[in-house]
Write an enzyme that holds these catalytic residues in place. Sequence first.
Site, mmCIF file in Angstrom:
data_model
loop_
_atom_site.group_PDB
_atom_site.id
_atom_site.type_symbol
_atom_site.label_atom_id
_atom_site.label_comp_id
_atom_site.label_asym_id
_atom_site.label_seq_id
_atom_site.Cartn_x
_atom_site.Cartn_y
_atom_site.Cartn_z
ATOM 1 N N GLU A 4 40.332 45.155 35.414
ATOM 2 C CA GLU A 4 39.452 46.087 34.676
ATOM 3 C C GLU A 4 39.768 47.562 34.917
ATOM 4 O OE1 GLU A 4 35.310 43.674 34.272
ATOM 5 O OE2 GLU A 4 35.763 44.349 36.307
HETATM 6 C C1 ACM Z 1 36.560 40.458 37.785
HETATM 7 O O1 ACM Z 1 35.606 39.691 37.586
HETATM 8 N N1 ACM Z 1 36.505 41.708 37.367
HETATM 9 C C2 ACM Z 1 37.758 40.008 38.457
#
Ligand code: ACM
Length: 517
Positions: free
Chosen positions: A332
Amino acid sequence: MKKIIFKTLSVVLFSIVLFSCTSRTPKDLLKESIIPKPVSVVATNSSFVLSETTAIYYQSSSEELKDIGNYLAEIFNPSTGYNIQVQSTDQSPGKGNIYLELSEQADMNDEGYTINITEDLLTISGKPEGIFRGVQTLRQLLPAKIEDKSIQEGPWEIATGTITDKPSYGYRGAMLDVARHFFTVDEVKRYIDLLAIYKLNTLHLHLSDDQGWRIEIKSWPNLTTYGGSTEVGGESGGFYTQDQYKELVSYAQGRFITIIPEIDMPGHTNAALASYAELNCDGKARELYTETEVGFSTLCTDKEITYQFIDDVVRELAEITPGPYIHIGGDESHVTPLEDYIPFVNRVQEIVVKHGKKVLGWDEIALSTLVQDAVVQYWAKAENAQKGVEQGAKVLISPAIKTYLDMQYDSTTKWGLHWAAYIEVDDAYNWDPAELAPGVVKENILGVESPMWSETLTNIKEVEYMAFPRILCNAEVAWTEKPDRNWDEFKIRLGKQCARFDALNINYFPSTKVPWH
Ligand code: ACM
């Protein structure tokens, strides 16, 4: 003559009485509820009795086996009220004892074991790690009250027969996010103890995120003194000193669990960016962050100081981490342009390798050029897992929709989130790691891990409620081969675990999908 007949009769009668006193309760090993389900169980329909004269013998002065023996005695002694001794021996011990025996069977891996139970002797054989896994099976062959911390009434009978067992996947893990909310050393030890019962062998600690930096880095002290000072909600946070981290590593090792430390980067780094202005592209320190948005932070990927920082962090972590992996996060990073993200991840991988460790990272790292032995943790995108396999990497299976333990069971669950899914207990069981993504088959898979994100979880009791019972589902998915797994049969075994959960004081979700008794 009459006298002789009477005498003979008395002896015979006495023998019958004596025999019936020592005769054993028939018990059927096939009826025992063991999770995860073992490979093979053969029943011989009698029982072994754990008594106050039982001792635990271990073979050949092995220190590892001695530790396992002591671990077992520490479980048995409080509830039985016995003072079970742990002793070294070079030969098979006498009647009524437990024997931990080293053996190297050809078709066994390091975690394989055999438990052979006769009326006279209970033997667990394998390599030390296998014997430890076998000890967990033995716990489940005793009444649940064996787990109690106060004296309980016996008898402590164990069904006779033979169990032969080994895991399907060599990596069976859990992840705990200690960054969004901090968990104390004792809370993490408690989680380790509970994971060990169901034969998990890895604990991945998510040690840094936007909301907190939780591991002391001596060369960058503000990371913890400032970056670790808060948590989600604005309460005071916390961190592990390196000595405390080493204590956790050692505690986990005693339970044959490997700790994998994660430093998430280049995103999920606000705590570091708040601690050191020079890690920001604009040279300005960020504010501490106590909310739960994701994807807004990034290390400055084109500043040399960033790589010096990462080198220091990885070096210090590698020095206190005996396990093979350093987890570099990589998920992310929404505000890191891909043309910056790829060379960043490439360079960080080289740093990990330079410090003698293997790379583990969330599935986005497969967008970069993976180093040898890198492992891609599939949480969101199958195509990333596939990209990893195409590069020769192994995949760690953690799909959010199946294994994320912070996902709510249903819309009424008090804690947790549901951005990926609601995951009821049967959902956590009814899937197979090798059937999630075309091209990601068993040979490509390192194992299964169940992450616990802690945006909404403030203490270990809340963590337990989200993990139990689903962690048992994931444990069996990883340990037991697919043809031996069946929800309708599993749910009955699971239902029988509730007395054990109670004896262990586990806070669990009493799902209506499970016939608890
Ligand atoms: C995640 O759940 N951002 C690895």
